[in-house]
Design an enzyme around this catalytic site. Structure first.
Site, mmCIF file in Angstrom:
data_model
loop_
_atom_site.group_PDB
_atom_site.id
_atom_site.type_symbol
_atom_site.label_atom_id
_atom_site.label_comp_id
_atom_site.label_asym_id
_atom_site.label_seq_id
_atom_site.Cartn_x
_atom_site.Cartn_y
_atom_site.Cartn_z
ATOM 1 N N ASP A 486 0.822 -1.205 0.000
ATOM 2 C CA ASP A 486 0.000 0.000 0.000
ATOM 3 C C ASP A 486 0.862 1.263 0.000
ATOM 4 O O ASP A 486 1.938 1.299 0.596
ATOM 5 C CB ASP A 486 -0.883 -0.014 1.254
ATOM 6 N N GLU A 539 1.001 -0.620 -5.140
ATOM 7 C CA GLU A 539 0.026 0.433 -5.370
ATOM 8 C C GLU A 539 0.833 1.724 -5.506
ATOM 9 O O GLU A 539 1.159 2.374 -4.512
ATOM 10 C CB GLU A 539 -0.969 0.548 -4.216
#
Length: 817
Positions: A486, A539
């Protein structure tokens, strides 16, 4: 007065008759406690049972329940050698050592407590707060220790050597316990572990730090180890000592900053924390950063844990990663476990989730973060327990059971992993030992400007080791098949979300966070080396060069690749959704948003994500983004999915979007499953979309052209990419044998009859294999049921063409008949 001969027996006899031996207290001193034979074994056992039943400071639930190892009977010892000495009072601790020990600020309590050779025999010293008395018992011996006040008890006993196995009998107002002395044990952590920790290269850090049940020197218990280099002292507190850590200070193991103590009799299920004495002398109570299990939030104690799960996914693990992920079908169902079916535990989820995902044909699930987090509204993206699956849904072994069940159903398991930042909770990582430790020393570098959290100090070897080992931990201990990392962009740039003056350039004057780059490269290299078949996914929302390039391949910017296997294509997601949200009459002005992704499609290995982030906080669900009435919205939704599954890149779809849920997702109640209730009048509309997703996955997995050459330009050709006035797109996908699949999208609400399209040569007849306007999906049923013969009419730069009918707001796939 009669002088005692010096043997233990004579010392007992002399004291029993009131004789005073040389060195005995004078008339104004309290008398020495007796040295007497040990209690019979039956009496000792009765006392131990009473102690475990009644409890008392120094015992507690963790000492005898919740999987704790039972006390063993005393090991028979050889008779103690006779000596020519007498029991006497111990020399008192000097004021400084005593004060530091009692304040929890002593670096080596084992040097003061336990048994040590001393002039005249063996010095025994124990720290047992609230105890009325403490005695030492061994083969042929029971000796009361002198009360020195503040919970300290000590005495020099006339022994030639330290007994190999002695115990303490601790008497409280309401109970008596017979325990092993924690301070008689050598360190239970080896030199190699300490060396690797100091170097920041311990790839199995979870085996060295944290709470580990074990048998040490023949005694069952738990080893506690924690990294706190700035601490003046560390104590273990828990339900086994009624959260009073005075009795259990830890020792510092040299320059590594690691503190350790082995506590006999403490076993699985015991609750614990660390009481840390900060550099300024104040105290803070902290959860274990390496805890493998935690209490259910908002409670935040750590729990002693050991796995007993027996894996049954050998077949899956043996073939995992064959073929490599970028050459394999890869369609992902993203799940927020607590809200997928609210109220289900890991084990109950294992009964339902694998069957549902398998029925829909997805190859993988991606779990939003499962690591422990205090605030459910963060969806798991503000982690406090990096090594513990959230206790909201069960135990770590329960989570293993879920992963095992998914694997046995043929479904891979990806997990969101959050190494970018952590929350400021004062019981967790923030200023863990009184100073910035896991976060950067520079407050401007430490504070994350968007989320109110703290960023990790990626330049510190121990912090980098904590995170790299954590990535390996999830893959090895829980058989996770992939980590979606993330917020990578926030890690890579020093000026991320910061204004001028709020950040400092790197050593080369640039804005790249060189420490974060090195960390990501090390993490990826380590995971791929240790965990064959695992994929890492970034990401990353910028144009950083080489996210999925190998770490040893240096790019134009002078950096080696970050080493990820795949990267989320955030540009494709934003552009395509922006196009689909437009009224069809306006789409011709935004046609390039649907074609631009192919300009850079092969610069990285991409995933096409329609994730949770796109269906919350006012962004509307996928079907609700579409313009028009309910029929047009569903048609647009289906057409977009058909386009997405045919487009180069892997697919990811968030839960609820597979059946066209109209409401935004909320972690409070999850998907609107009632839309699929047969008693609901519009249920066929939603079931039809779900049936389409099932067929998309089935056709996709059966069509190598859609995934075999997904990451190379040879696998794709535009047929028509400039028909903006018609809102039409057409392209061909090829497999390794050049077998084609033709995808045609009509994003206008009108039927286009006989729409001529150029096709590859050598295919005489084409057959429609998927049509998102099929009646079974809720469409109008317009399509091409009969084979389409290629005609020798040059079109779109090709010598052959076909003229299918294009349904409104629909995507069709055609293959050689």
């Amino acid at each position: 007065m009669t002088e005692a001969s010096g043997t233990a027996e004579h010392v007992e006899a002399a004291e029993a008759t009131g004789a005073v031996s040389p060195g005995s207290p004078g008339p104004h001193e309290p008398p020495e406690p007796p040295v007497r034979p040990e209690r019979p074994a039956a009496e000792r056992a009765e006392g131990a049972v009473a102690a475990h039943g009644a409890g008392g400071p120094g015992a507690g639930p963790g000492a005898a329940t919740d999987g704790a190892a039972p006390e063993e009977p005393l090991t028979p010892l050889a008779p103690l050698a006779p000596v020519r000495r007498e029991a006497r009072r111990a020399e008192p601790l000097d004021d400084d050592a005593r004060a530091r020990l009692l304040a929890g600020a002593h670096h080596d309590p084992h040097a003061l407590l336990g048994a040590h050779e001393a002039a005249g025999g063996v010095l025994f010293r124990a720290l047992r707060p609230f105890a009325r008395s403490v005695a030492v018992v061994a083969k042929g011996l029971r000796a009361e220790l002198n009360d020195e006040g503040d919970g300290l008890f000590a005495r020099v006993l006339p022994l030639a050597e330290i007994p190999a196995d002695y115990r303490l009998v601790v008497t409280y107002d309401d109970a008596e316990l017979e325990i092993h002395d924690p301070y008689r044990f050598l360190p239970a952590l080896g030199d190699l572990d300490l060396h690797l920790i100091g170097e920041g290269r311990h790839e199995e850090l979870w085996r060295a730090l944290g709470a580990r049940p074990m048998t040490h020197e023949g005694v069952p218990g738990t080893r506690f180890t924690v990294w706190a280099p700035n601490a003046r002292g560390v104590q273990v507190v828990g339900d086994f000592n009624y959260w009073d850590g005075t009795a259990h200070p830890m020792r510092s193991l040299g320059g590594t900053g690691v503190w350790e103590v082995f506590l006999p009799g403490v076993g699985e299920g015991a609750l614990y924390k660390y009481r840390i004495t900060r550099p300024d002398g104040s105290h803070t109570l902290r959860a274990d950063p390496m805890a493998r299990r935690t209490e259910v939030p908002p409670a935040n104690a750590s729990i002693v844990e050991a796995s007993h799960h027996v894996w049954r996914d050998d077949a899956w693990m043996a073939r995992r990663g064959e073929p490599p992920v970028h050459e394999a079908p890869f369609s992902v169902y993203e799940v927020h476990l607590p809200s997928w079916r609210p109220g289900l535990s890991y084990r109950r989820l294992a009964e339902q989730l694998p069957a549902y995902v398998k029925d829909l044909g997805f190859t993988h699930v991606e779990l939003m973060p499962v690591a422990e987090h205090p605030f459910g509204g963060s969806w798991g993206y503000q982690v406090t327990g990096f090594y513990a699956p959230t206790a909201r849904l069960g135990t770590p072994d329960d989570f293993r059971y879920l992963v095992d069940a998914l694997h046995r159903a043929g479904i891979g398991v990806l997990m969101d992993w959050v190494p970018a930042h952590f929350p400021r909770d004062d019981w967790a990582l923030a200023e863990f030992d009184g100073r910035p430790l896991y976060e950067h020393q520079d407050p401007l570098r430490a504070a994350h400007p968007d989320w109110g959290t703290l960023e990790f100090d990626f330049g510190r070897t121990e912090v980098r080791n904590f995170l790299v080992a954590n990535a390996v931990y999830w893959c090895e201990e829980f058989h996770i098949d992939g980590l979606r990392v993330d917020a990578v962009a926030s890690m890579l740039y020093l000026d991320y979300s910061r204004e001028p003056g709020q950040w400092s350039p790197n050593e080369h004057g640039g804005r790249e966070n060189l420490d974060a780059v090195a960390f990501l490269q090390e993490m990826n290299a380590t995971v791929y080396r240790r965990c064959p078949g695992v994929v890492t996914i970034a990401e990353e929302s910028t144009a950083w060069d080489g996210v999925t390039r190998a770490t040893h391949h240096v790019g134009p910017g002078g950096f080696g690749g970050l080493g990820f296997g795949l990267k989320w294509n955030m540009g494709w997601m934003h552009d395509s959704l922006d196009y689909m949200a437009k009224e069809p009459v306006h789409r011709k002005y935004h046609h390039g948003e649907m074609t631009f992704a192919m300009v850079y499609a092969y610069s990285e290995n991409y995933v096409l994500p329609i994730s949770h982030d796109e269906v919350v906080h006012g962004k509307r669900s996928l079907v609700s983004k579409m313009p028009g009435d309910w029929w047009q919205q569903r048609a647009g939704h289906r057409a977009f999915l058909g386009f997405m599954w045919a487009h180069p890149g892997k697919q990811l779809l968030f839960m609820g979007q597979e059946f066209a849920q109209g409401a935004e997702w909320s972690e409070a109640h999850g998907p609107d499953w009632w839309l699929l209730d047969p008693s609901y009048s519009a249920e066929p509309d939603h079931r039809g979309v779900r049936d389409l997703v099932r067929d998309l996955n089935a056709r996709y997995r059966a069509t190598p052209a859609l995934w075999q050459r997904d990451t190379v330009p040879e696998g794709f050709e535009w047929v028509v990419g400039d028909a903006a006035e018609d809102n039409v797109l057409a392209f061909v996908r090829y497999d390794a044998q050049r077998s084609p699949l033709l995808a045609v999208c009509n994003f206008s609400p009108v039927v286009r009859h006989g729409y001529r399209i150029g096709v590859p040569c050598g295919v005489p007849v084409w057959q429609e294999v998927l049509n998102t306007d099929a009646a079974g999906y809720g469409g109008g049923g317009i399509g091409n049921p009969d084979p389409l013969k290629a005609e020798p009419a040059a079109w779109h730069g090709r010598r052959s063409s076909i003229a299918p009918v294009l349904p409104p707001l629909a995507t069709i796939w055609l293959r050689p008949a």
